[in-house]
Scaffold this motif. Structure first.
Motif, PDB file in Angstrom:
ATOM      1  N   PRO A 190       0.814  -1.225   0.000  1.00 28.48           N
ATOM      2  CA  PRO A 190       0.000   0.000   0.000  1.00 28.48           C
ATOM      3  C   PRO A 190       0.844   1.270   0.000  1.00 28.48           C
ATOM      4  CG  PRO A 190      -0.135  -1.116   2.118  1.00 28.48           C
ATOM      5  CD  PRO A 190       0.526  -2.058   1.184  1.00 28.48           C
TER       6      PRO A 190
ATOM      7  N   PRO B 255      -5.649   0.883  -1.044  1.00 30.03           N
ATOM      8  CA  PRO B 255      -4.566  -0.102  -0.866  1.00 30.03           C
ATOM      9  C   PRO B 255      -4.386  -0.542   0.577  1.00 30.03           C
ATOM     10  CG  PRO B 255      -3.863   1.678  -2.319  1.00 30.03           C
ATOM     11  CD  PRO B 255      -5.174   2.106  -1.729  1.00 30.03           C
TER      12      PRO B 255
ATOM     13  N   HIS C 279      -6.955  -3.178   1.326  1.00 26.30           N
ATOM     14  CA  HIS C 279      -6.483  -4.455   0.778  1.00 26.30           C
ATOM     15  C   HIS C 279      -5.404  -5.065   1.670  1.00 26.30           C
ATOM     16  CE1 HIS C 279      -7.835  -3.354  -3.572  1.00 26.30           C
ATOM     17  NE2 HIS C 279      -8.837  -3.745  -2.800  1.00 26.30           N
TER      18      HIS C 279
ATOM     19  N   SER D 274      -4.915  -4.516  -6.298  1.00 22.44           N
ATOM     20  CA  SER D 274      -4.804  -3.077  -6.050  1.00 22.44           C
ATOM     21  C   SER D 274      -4.656  -2.311  -7.350  1.00 22.44           C
ATOM     22  CB  SER D 274      -3.609  -2.789  -5.132  1.00 22.44           C
ATOM     23  OG  SER D 274      -3.803  -3.360  -3.854  1.00 22.44           O
TER      24      SER D 274
END
Length: 261
Positions: free
Chosen positions: A46, A183, A186, A204
Motif C-alpha cells: 500500500p 490499498p 487491501h 490493487s
C-alpha cells in the motif's frame, strides 16, 4: 488398556462421525502459516501504491480534466469547465475539474411526477414475490429517500444550499481520498492471506485503474441527471449513487480476486 491407549482412542472418537466417517476440519477453523516476511507485503504494497499515486497525482487530475472535457463535447451539454485548486495550493499543479453546469429546483410538474412515480414504486414493492425480497426493500428505500426530498422541496426549496458544481467536485474529492485508502484496506483484508504476490499487485492495480477511469464518467453522468432533471434527485444520488457505487465495485473486485487460483 493403558492410559495412553485410552487417550488415543478418545482422540480418534472425537474426530469420528456417527456413521464411522472421519470429520474433516471446517474451513472456518482452518489456519495458515503467517510468515514474518509477509509484513513487507502488508505495509510495503500500500505504501508503494500511495507513493506512485502521489507522484502521478498531477497527471491523474489532468486525465480527469481531459475526460470531463471529452464528455462535455460528446454530449453537447451547455457546461463550462474550469479548475479548482486543492490542498490550498500547498502542492502546485493539483487542480480538480470544476463543472459549471446549472441545476434548478424541481418545477410543479417535476415534483408531482416524482411523487406519483414514488407511489407507484411503493405499490409495486408489495406485488413483488417473497423470493425477491431484497428488490422489494430496495424499492422502498428509493421511495423513502425520494419522499423525504419531495417533502423538503415542497416546504423549503430556497433553503437547499447545495449546487451541482459543488456536488460534482465533492464526489471527485471523495474518490481521490478513496484512491489513497483503498490499498490499505487491501492490506488488512487481502495481503494478510497466503496469496501470490502478483495477486495482491493485480487487485490493487485493477481497483486503482477502475476508479481512475470510472470517477469522471460516473459523476459527469450524475451531473447530467441533475441538470436535465432537478436538484430533487441529489439526495438519492448522493446516498445510493455516489461513493456507494465505488465501494460496491471494490467489494466485487475483492471477491473476484479471492476466487483466483
Amino acid at each position: 488398556m493403558s492410559l495412553q491407549e485410552r487417550l488415543q482412542h478418545f482422540k480418534a472418537v472425537r474426530h469420528t462421525g456417527h456413521g464411522g466417517e472421519r470429520i474433516s476440519l471446517h474451513r472456518a477453523m482452518r489456519t495458515e502459516p503467517f510468515r514474518r516476511l509477509r509484513w513487507l507485503e502488508i505495509l510495503g504494497l500500500p505504501l508503494l501504491f500511495n507513493l506512485l499515486l502521489l507522484a502521478f497525482l498531477p497527471q491523474t487530475l489532468a486525465f480527469w480534466q481531459a475526460v470531463t472535457e471529452w464528455s462535455i463535447a460528446a454530449t453537447g451539454v451547455p457546461a463550462q469547465l474550469s479548475r479548482l485548486e486543492i490542498l490550498d495550493g500547498r502542492i502546485p499543479g493539483l487542480w480538480l475539474p470544476w463543472l459549471d453546469l446549472p441545476a434548478s429546483v424541481p418545477s410543479f410538474w417535476q415534483w408531482w411526477s416524482n411523487g406519483l412515480a414514488g407511489l407507484l414504486l411503493l405499490l409495486l414493492s408489495f406485488l413483488i414475490s417473497p423470493e425477491n425480497m431484497p428488490l422489494r426493500y430496495l424499492l422502498r428505500l428509493f421511495v423513502i429517500i425520494q419522499a423525504c426530498a419531495c417533502v423538503y422541496f415542497a416546504f423549503l426549496p430556497a433553503a437547499f444550499s447545495h449546487s451541482l458544481p459543488e456536488y460534482h467536485s465533492s464526489c471527485l474529492t471523495f474518490v481521490l481520498t478513496l484512491l489513497f485508502l483503498m490499498p490499505w484496506v487491501h492490506a488488512l483484508t487481502f495481503h494478510v492471506l497466503e496469496k501470490p504476490l502478483w495477486h495482491k499487485l493485480a487487485l490493487s492495480g485493477a481497483s486503482l485503474a477502475y476508479l481512475l477511469l470510472e470517477a469522471p464518467l460516473h459523476y459527469f453522468a450524475t451531473a447530467l441527471v441533475l441538470h436535465y432533471g432537478s436538484l430533487l434527485f441529489m439526495p438519492l444520488l448522493f446516498i445510493l449513487g455516489s461513493l456507494m457505487m465505488e465501494v460496491m465495485m471494490m467489494i466485487a473486485l475483492y471477491a473476484w480476486a479471492m476466487s483466483w487460483e
